[in-house]
Write a protein that holds these residues in place. Structure first.
Motif, PDB file in Angstrom:
ATOM      1  N   GLU A  37       0.839  -1.189   0.000  1.00 47.19           N
ATOM      2  CA  GLU A  37       0.000   0.000   0.000  1.00 47.19           C
ATOM      3  C   GLU A  37       0.874   1.238   0.000  1.00 47.19           C
ATOM      4  N   SER A  38       0.661   2.258  -0.701  1.00 43.38           N
ATOM      5  CA  SER A  38      -0.350   2.333  -1.735  1.00 43.38           C
ATOM      6  C   SER A  38       0.251   2.076  -3.107  1.00 43.38           C
ATOM      7  N   LEU A  39       1.521   2.437  -3.311  1.00 44.09           N
ATOM      8  CA  LEU A  39       2.137   2.230  -4.628  1.00 44.09           C
ATOM      9  C   LEU A  39       3.428   1.427  -4.523  1.00 44.09           C
TER      10      LEU A  39
ATOM     11  N   ASP B  14       0.494  -0.191 -10.902  1.00 42.36           N
ATOM     12  CA  ASP B  14       0.353  -0.103  -9.459  1.00 42.36           C
ATOM     13  C   ASP B  14      -0.479   1.115  -9.076  1.00 42.36           C
ATOM     14  N   GLU B  15      -1.724   1.068  -9.444  1.00 43.35           N
ATOM     15  CA  GLU B  15      -2.687   2.132  -9.139  1.00 43.35           C
ATOM     16  C   GLU B  15      -3.934   1.454  -8.582  1.00 43.35           C
ATOM     17  N   PRO B  16      -4.505   1.980  -7.499  1.00 40.73           N
ATOM     18  CA  PRO B  16      -5.676   1.319  -6.895  1.00 40.73           C
ATOM     19  C   PRO B  16      -6.837   1.087  -7.860  1.00 40.73           C
TER      20      PRO B  16
ATOM     21  N   LYS C 127      -7.028  -3.012 -11.703  1.00 38.43           N
ATOM     22  CA  LYS C 127      -7.185  -4.288 -11.030  1.00 38.43           C
ATOM     23  C   LYS C 127      -6.767  -5.413 -11.969  1.00 38.43           C
TER      24      LYS C 127
ATOM     25  N   SER D 154      -6.905  -4.978  -6.654  1.00 37.80           N
ATOM     26  CA  SER D 154      -5.828  -4.000  -6.759  1.00 37.80           C
ATOM     27  C   SER D 154      -4.525  -4.595  -6.243  1.00 37.80           C
ATOM     28  N   THR D 155      -3.402  -4.064  -6.719  1.00 35.66           N
ATOM     29  CA  THR D 155      -2.098  -4.584  -6.311  1.00 35.66           C
ATOM     30  C   THR D 155      -1.863  -4.469  -4.817  1.00 35.66           C
ATOM     31  N   TYR D 156      -2.381  -3.422  -4.188  1.00 39.06           N
ATOM     32  CA  TYR D 156      -2.089  -3.227  -2.769  1.00 39.06           C
ATOM     33  C   TYR D 156      -2.695  -4.311  -1.883  1.00 39.06           C
ATOM     34  N   LEU D 157      -3.616  -5.121  -2.428  1.00 38.50           N
ATOM     35  CA  LEU D 157      -4.218  -6.207  -1.658  1.00 38.50           C
ATOM     36  C   LEU D 157      -3.423  -7.511  -1.737  1.00 38.50           C
TER      37      LEU D 157
END
Length: 171
Positions: free
Chosen positions: A80-82, A92-94, A97, A141-144
């Motif tokens: 998180e976040s990037l 890598d943007e929320p 997906k 999303s990548t942050y997950l």
């Protein structure tokens, strides 16, 4: 890096002629010989080697002391976040997906976990390492995305609905 156009036979592979990395903005650009066809769905293939950092962001190492007083190291993620781009090439943007397929190669004596259950595992390199492949994630999303590698113990119980729940901790 290369791309193919999805659902466009024959599946011609277009290799990147130029790859430019901008470390300051943490981006990479690919140059291809001809323009990408407009309104196409592409399959982008990137071969890369990630690395473990000490910045507590991306894919990083951290240490702990085990019950015998020995300092140990584990690897984990904090995207998180990037910070996913510190680990692997991605949008890598929320709002962007994707489905993530995770395969980890780790020393055989260590445990490794990701968001999804393990699909398969096999022993590599004369029994020194193992390869763990996990089921694909749902679109997210990548942050997950998360994974962890180290020595772990766990306790487990089953819910009243029959779901096995485990809680992991360093030994």
């Amino acid at each position: 890096a290369s791309y193919t156009v999805k659902d466009h036979p024959p599946a011609e592979v277009h290799e990147a002629e130029d790859i430019s990395v901008n470390m300051k903005s943490t981006t990479v650009s690919f140059g291809f010989a001809s323009p990408i066809p407009p309104n196409s769905t592409l399959i982008l293939t990137i071969h890369y080697t990630g690395f473990l950092n000490n910045q507590m962001a991306g894919f990083y190492r951290s240490s702990y002391t085990d019950i015998h007083g020995t300092k140990k190291t584990m690897a984990s993620t904090q995207f998180e976040s990037l910070d996913a781009r510190r680990c692997f090439p991605c949008w890598d943007e929320p709002a962007r997906k994707a489905v993530f397929g995770v395969t980890l190669i780790v020393p055989k004596e260590l445990d490794a976990f990701s968001n999804m259950p393990e699909l398969s595992h096999k022993t590599l390199e004369g029994g020194i390492k193992k390869e763990l492949t996990f089921l694909d994630t749902p679109i997210m999303s990548t942050y997950l995305l998360a994974f962890v590698i180290g020595e772990f113990d766990y306790v487990q119980a089953q819910t009243s609905h029959g779901v096995l729940v485990r809680v992991y901790t360093p030994p």
